[in-house]
Design an enzyme around this catalytic site. Sequence first.
Site, PDB file in Angstrom:
ATOM      1  CG  HIS A  24      -1.908  -0.946   1.191  1.00  0.00           C
ATOM      2  ND1 HIS A  24      -1.938  -1.806   2.368  1.00  0.00           N
ATOM      3  CD2 HIS A  24      -2.660  -1.521   0.640  1.00  0.00           C
ATOM      4  CE1 HIS A  24      -2.867  -2.640   2.307  1.00  0.00           C
ATOM      5  NE2 HIS A  24      -3.269  -2.490   1.116  1.00  0.00           N
ATOM      6  CE  LYS A  48     -15.672  -8.420   6.023  1.00  0.00           C
ATOM      7  NZ  LYS A  48     -15.375  -8.266   4.711  1.00  0.00           N
ATOM      8  NE  ARG A  97      -2.497  -7.457  -4.126  1.00  0.00           N
ATOM      9  CZ  ARG A  97      -2.955  -7.574  -3.278  1.00  0.00           C
ATOM     10  NH1 ARG A  97      -2.436  -7.865  -2.218  1.00  0.00           N
ATOM     11  NH2 ARG A  97      -4.523  -7.517  -3.315  1.00  0.00           N
ATOM     12  CB  SER A 135      -3.986  -6.719   4.401  1.00  0.00           C
ATOM     13  OG  SER A 135      -3.525  -5.562   4.066  1.00  0.00           O
TER      14      SER A 135
HETATM   15  P1  ADP Z   1      -9.565  -3.946  -0.514  1.00  0.00           P
HETATM   16  O1  ADP Z   1     -10.095  -4.546   0.756  1.00  0.00           O
HETATM   17  O2  ADP Z   1     -10.571  -3.042  -1.077  1.00  0.00           O
HETATM   18  O3  ADP Z   1      -9.234  -4.862  -1.505  1.00  0.00           O
HETATM   19  P2  ADP Z   1      -7.020  -3.445   0.327  1.00  0.00           P
HETATM   20  O4  ADP Z   1      -6.599  -2.755   1.678  1.00  0.00           O
HETATM   21  O5  ADP Z   1      -6.527  -4.980   0.501  1.00  0.00           O
HETATM   22  O6  ADP Z   1      -8.432  -3.064   0.021  1.00  0.00           O
HETATM   23  O7  ADP Z   1      -6.111  -3.040  -0.841  1.00  0.00           O
HETATM   24  C1  ADP Z   1      -6.325  -1.568  -1.256  1.00  0.00           C
HETATM   25  C2  ADP Z   1      -5.671  -1.438  -2.634  1.00  0.00           C
HETATM   26  O8  ADP Z   1      -4.405  -1.698  -2.514  1.00  0.00           O
HETATM   27  C3  ADP Z   1      -6.242  -2.333  -3.504  1.00  0.00           C
HETATM   28  O9  ADP Z   1      -6.491  -1.759  -4.739  1.00  0.00           O
HETATM   29  C4  ADP Z   1      -5.231  -3.534  -3.509  1.00  0.00           C
HETATM   30  O10 ADP Z   1      -5.040  -4.045  -4.850  1.00  0.00           O
HETATM   31  C5  ADP Z   1      -3.729  -2.699  -3.446  1.00  0.00           C
HETATM   32  N1  ADP Z   1      -3.033  -3.529  -2.990  1.00  0.00           N
HETATM   33  C6  ADP Z   1      -2.749  -4.272  -1.725  1.00  0.00           C
HETATM   34  N2  ADP Z   1      -1.634  -4.767  -1.612  1.00  0.00           N
HETATM   35  C7  ADP Z   1      -0.892  -4.435  -2.734  1.00  0.00           C
HETATM   36  C8  ADP Z   1       0.599  -4.721  -3.050  1.00  0.00           C
HETATM   37  N3  ADP Z   1       1.480  -5.537  -2.651  1.00  0.00           N
HETATM   38  N4  ADP Z   1       1.021  -4.056  -4.082  1.00  0.00           N
HETATM   39  C9  ADP Z   1       0.221  -3.061  -4.842  1.00  0.00           C
HETATM   40  N5  ADP Z   1      -0.870  -2.806  -4.463  1.00  0.00           N
HETATM   41  C10 ADP Z   1      -1.692  -3.388  -3.413  1.00  0.00           C
END
Ligand code: ADP
Length: 171
Positions: A24, A48, A97, A135
């Site tokens: 992120h 949730k 990703r 995450s």
């Molecule tokens: P959500 O629950 O909406 O998917 P996340 O917190 O998991 O939210 O992710 C937020 C954004 O960050 C998403 O667009 C996700 O694809 C991106 N993201 C998460 N991890 C990575 C990573 N390792 N590299 C690039 N983008 C990422």
Amino acid sequence: MEKMNCTEKIAIFPGSFDPFTTGHESILKRGLDLFDKIVVGVGHNSMKQGFFPLEKRIEWIKELFADEAKISVVAYEGLTVDFAKEQKAQYILRGLRTASDFEYERAIAQMNKALSNELESVFLLTTPELTPVTSTIVRDIIRHGGDASMFIPQKLDKSEFHLKNAIAPQK
Ligand code: ADP
């Protein structure tokens, strides 16, 4: 000199950020070259429960970008397009990703476009070494007492990313 408000390019960066990872962080930092302002929207759903409390998730991101005036962090609930409007944003920033991310993001972005035609989704491809960082896996490592520190932004206090701060022992 500060730009006029009407020309400001504002993006929201929505996500659960449960917790915020190096993946992120990388997307957000790279987004700074594209936008005048980025509002990190920490999405929550009152039905949730997350792993880490919403307040903690927000606090960590705020701390990380305390010196970056272009970034702000707020919680939101409800439709992302409504949140974007509220923030006067023209763009939604997301990271990509893998191919499965692409399919998931494509559906969301096309639905968002149908709901709000003036909003554009902008995707940045992850840097190769951050592709496996999620995450979900970070939570799993923490849940099982492992060391997830390499996936947590460097500036943050790693000891905070611990089960003691999780909402409740998760199944
Ligand atoms: P959500 O629950 O909406 O998917 P996340 O917190 O998991 O939210 O992710 C937020 C954004 O960050 C998403 O667009 C996700 O694809 C991106 N993201 C998460 N991890 C990575 C990573 N390792 N590299 C690039 N983008 C990422």
